[in-house]
Design an enzyme around this catalytic site. Structure first.
Site, short mmCIF file in Angstrom:
data_model
loop_
_atom_site.label_atom_id
_atom_site.label_comp_id
_atom_site.label_asym_id
_atom_site.label_seq_id
_atom_site.Cartn_x
_atom_site.Cartn_y
_atom_site.Cartn_z
N GLY A 106 0.78 -1.23 0.00
CA GLY A 106 0.00 0.00 0.00
C GLY A 106 0.81 1.28 0.00
CB CYS B 250 -16.71 1.94 -29.11
SG CYS B 250 -16.10 2.02 -30.76
CD GLU B 251 -17.03 2.13 -21.78
OE1 GLU B 251 -17.08 1.02 -22.38
OE2 GLU B 251 -16.99 2.24 -20.56
CE1 TYR C 39 -9.99 0.63 -8.85
CE2 TYR C 39 -8.05 0.90 -10.20
CZ TYR C 39 -8.90 0.09 -9.50
OH TYR C 39 -8.65 -1.24 -9.43
NE ARG D 223 -4.38 2.17 -10.80
CZ ARG D 223 -4.21 3.38 -10.32
NH1 ARG D 223 -3.72 4.33 -11.10
NH2 ARG D 223 -4.51 3.65 -9.08
CD GLU E 192 1.33 -9.47 1.46
OE1 GLU E 192 1.25 -10.66 1.76
OE2 GLU E 192 0.33 -8.71 1.43
N PRO E 193 4.83 -4.97 -0.89
CG PRO E 193 6.98 -4.12 -1.24
CD PRO E 193 6.23 -5.17 -0.48
N GLY E 194 3.52 -3.68 -3.93
CA GLY E 194 3.33 -3.94 -5.36
C GLY E 194 3.60 -2.65 -6.11
CE1 TYR F 80 -2.58 -4.08 -8.16
CE2 TYR F 80 -1.54 -1.99 -7.61
CZ TYR F 80 -1.87 -3.28 -7.27
OH TYR F 80 -1.48 -3.79 -6.05
N1 LLP Z 1 -1.12 -7.20 -0.19
C1 LLP Z 1 -2.44 -7.37 -0.28
C2 LLP Z 1 -3.09 -8.36 0.57
C3 LLP Z 1 -3.18 -6.62 -1.20
O1 LLP Z 1 -4.49 -6.80 -1.27
C4 LLP Z 1 -2.52 -5.69 -2.04
C5 LLP Z 1 -3.26 -4.93 -3.03
C6 LLP Z 1 -1.13 -5.55 -1.91
C7 LLP Z 1 -0.46 -6.32 -0.97
C8 LLP Z 1 -0.34 -4.61 -2.76
O2 LLP Z 1 -0.71 -3.29 -2.59
P1 LLP Z 1 0.15 -2.10 -3.29
O3 LLP Z 1 1.47 -2.06 -2.59
O4 LLP Z 1 0.31 -2.45 -4.73
O5 LLP Z 1 -0.68 -0.90 -3.09
N2 LLP Z 1 -6.17 -2.18 -8.75
C9 LLP Z 1 -6.02 -1.15 -7.74
C10 LLP Z 1 -5.20 -1.61 -6.57
C11 LLP Z 1 -5.78 -2.83 -5.90
C12 LLP Z 1 -4.90 -3.27 -4.76
C13 LLP Z 1 -5.33 -4.60 -4.28
N3 LLP Z 1 -4.50 -5.11 -3.24
C14 LLP Z 1 -5.36 0.07 -8.39
O6 LLP Z 1 -5.11 0.03 -9.59
O7 LLP Z 1 -5.12 1.08 -7.74
#
Ligand code: LLP
Length: 443
Positions: free
Chosen positions: A254, A367-368, A340, A336, A296-298, A396
């Protein structure tokens, strides 16, 4: 380079003598020529830099730590191979992500398997591959894992996913008592306690600790501190009553990134320091041994490293209203903004520092009406064939891409210090046909 551009560009980017955008030492117009558009470009030097920032920050911690990359932000075979070398762990949320990671040779003991509705088959696969841990989400899953561990004569480490009643947004967090969420065991209504009790009877499931993820694109550290406080105080209580041992505390991902000038994320090491600080403090406060810290960074690993390149096609000016400039991608490769109202910025990659004489809105080709990528972006005057770079699209974007309107998904190129590599080829019409059956063969 004028400040205006410096502010818009991402780390490792530059403008070369031809006034073209350079990403990790490569001319964006050359990349577009070689690989076509729309194109996702990932700066791998930046991905490694983000990973190392987290890893370095955690070096001062007295116990073990794991940085588990959240695959859902972006996954690919080559990325998994690269992450395996970088010595991080991996969070996967489906049999599909798991399969790709295993196929890439990612060490299964460093894979954490997540999901709020894991199927029997997915759990069987995870256990057969001997994943490092399963983050259990609900009571039915506990039963299924127990059955499967008996069938496969194996054991598995599990983390309990907690819905802690703390929800964090970019600038604040809220405590709700009970979180209305489809994920995990609710803390307020004693579901976590119930899970601990059930798990303690199951000798093949080894409960190693707790997991909580409080939200996404978070700029403040207070939400993490609050969840650590809550979970460690509860752990003390469970330690007394059920011999519960908090060996691992996973605080999820997050961590916020910069999409536009409006975003001012803090350095990633601040999150790590705040998390370690809160864990140390709460361990002392509750007289608990220090747990391992897992994150858990994404988004914060791959978000800013990704840039989307589009070719500009048509434009339409509505007098006194706005000018639309249309690109050859849009919501199919980046949902996105439509989903969002996410905001991005960008530059004209083939004329970066030309006078920004126009304010235009960037439309996609689907087409939207909702297929708009950026509203009100200052750009030089554009013509067909110009190249638009949209920044911070690495998380994402590709992972949520679709074939809406039968648009093939873009290619993905990795770049690093002047070198490029095609990580995922562009989808073709032949790929579409591969899944299709002619009616002549049925009905
Ligand atoms: N761990 C868990 C359990 C999660 O549910 C998530 C994201 C992460 C880690 C990674 O979070 P991050 O570091 O990437 O913020 N599609 C949406 C984001 C959905 C996130 C879902 N869970 C967007 O495009 O903003």
């Amino acid at each position: 380079m004028t400040n205006q551009f410096k502010n818009r560009l991402v780390e490792n980017m530059a403008v070369n003598a031809d006034n073209h955008l350079e990403i990790s030492g490569l001319d964006a117009t050359e990349l577009a020529k070689n690989y076509g558009t729309p194109l996702y470009v990932y700066d791998i030097a930046l991905v490694k830099n983000k990973i190392n920032t987290f890893k370095d920050a955690f070096r001062s911690y007295e116990k073990g730590t794991q940085v588990a990359y959240a695959s859902k932000a972006f996954s690919s075979l080559a990325l998994y191979q690269l992450l395996a070398k970088e010595d991080v762990s991996l969070d996967v949320v489906s049999g599909g992500e798991l399969h790709l990671a295993i196929h890439a040779g990612f060490p299964s003991e460093r894979i954490h398997f997540h999901g709020n509705n894991k199927s029997y088959q997915e759990l069987k696969e995870a256990l057969s591959y001997k994943v490092g841990c399963i983050v259990v989400d609900n009571f039915r899953e506990i039963e299924m894992i127990n059955e499967l561990t008996e069938e496969l004569d194996t054991t598995v480490d599990v983390l309990i996913r907690v819905t802690p009643g703390i929800e964090a947004h970019t600038h604040e967090y809220i405590t709700t008592g009970q979180e209305d969420s489809k994920f995990g065991f609710d803390l307020a209504s004693n579901q976590v306690e119930e899970a601990i009790i059930r798990l303690s009877d199951l000798s093949r499931l080894n409960t190693i600790g707790l997991h909580a993820h409080i939200g996404s694109q978070i700029f403040e550290v207070t939400g993490y501190e609050a969840v650590i406080k809550k979970l460690m105080a509860s752990s003390k209580d469970w330690a007394n009553r059920f011999d519960f041992d908090l060996s691992v505390l996973n605080v999820g991902g997050g961590f916020g990134i910069r999409y536009t000038d409006k975003d001012e994320p803090r350095p990633l090491k601040d999150y790590a320091n705040a998390i370690m600080g809160a864990v140390r403090e709460q361990a002392k406060e509750n007289d608990l041994p220090l747990p391992e810290i897992w994150i858990e960074p994404g988004r914060s690993i791959v978000g800013e490293a990704g840039t989307s390149l589009y070719s500009i096609g048509t434009n339409k000016t509505i007098p006194s209203v706005r000018k639309y400039v249309t690109v050859d991608g849009g919501m199919a490769d980046n949902i996105r903004p439509a989903l969002y109202q996410a905001e991005y910025t960008g530059v004209l990659a083939n004329k970066v520092e030309a006078d920004q004489s126009e304010t235009v809105s960037i439309a996609g080709k689907a087409c939207e009406s909702g297929d708009m990528l950026i509203w009100d972006l200052s750009l030089p005057e554009t013509t067909t064939g110009d190249l638009l770079a949209v920044f911070s699209t690495g998380a994402y974007g590709y992972s949520m891409a679709s074939n809406y309107n039968r648009l093939p998904r873009p290619a993905v190129v990795f770049v690093e210090n002047g070198k490029d590599f095609l990580a995922i080829r562009r989808e073709t019409y032949a790929d579409f046909l591969r899944l299709e059956n002619s009616i002549d063969n049925g009905l």
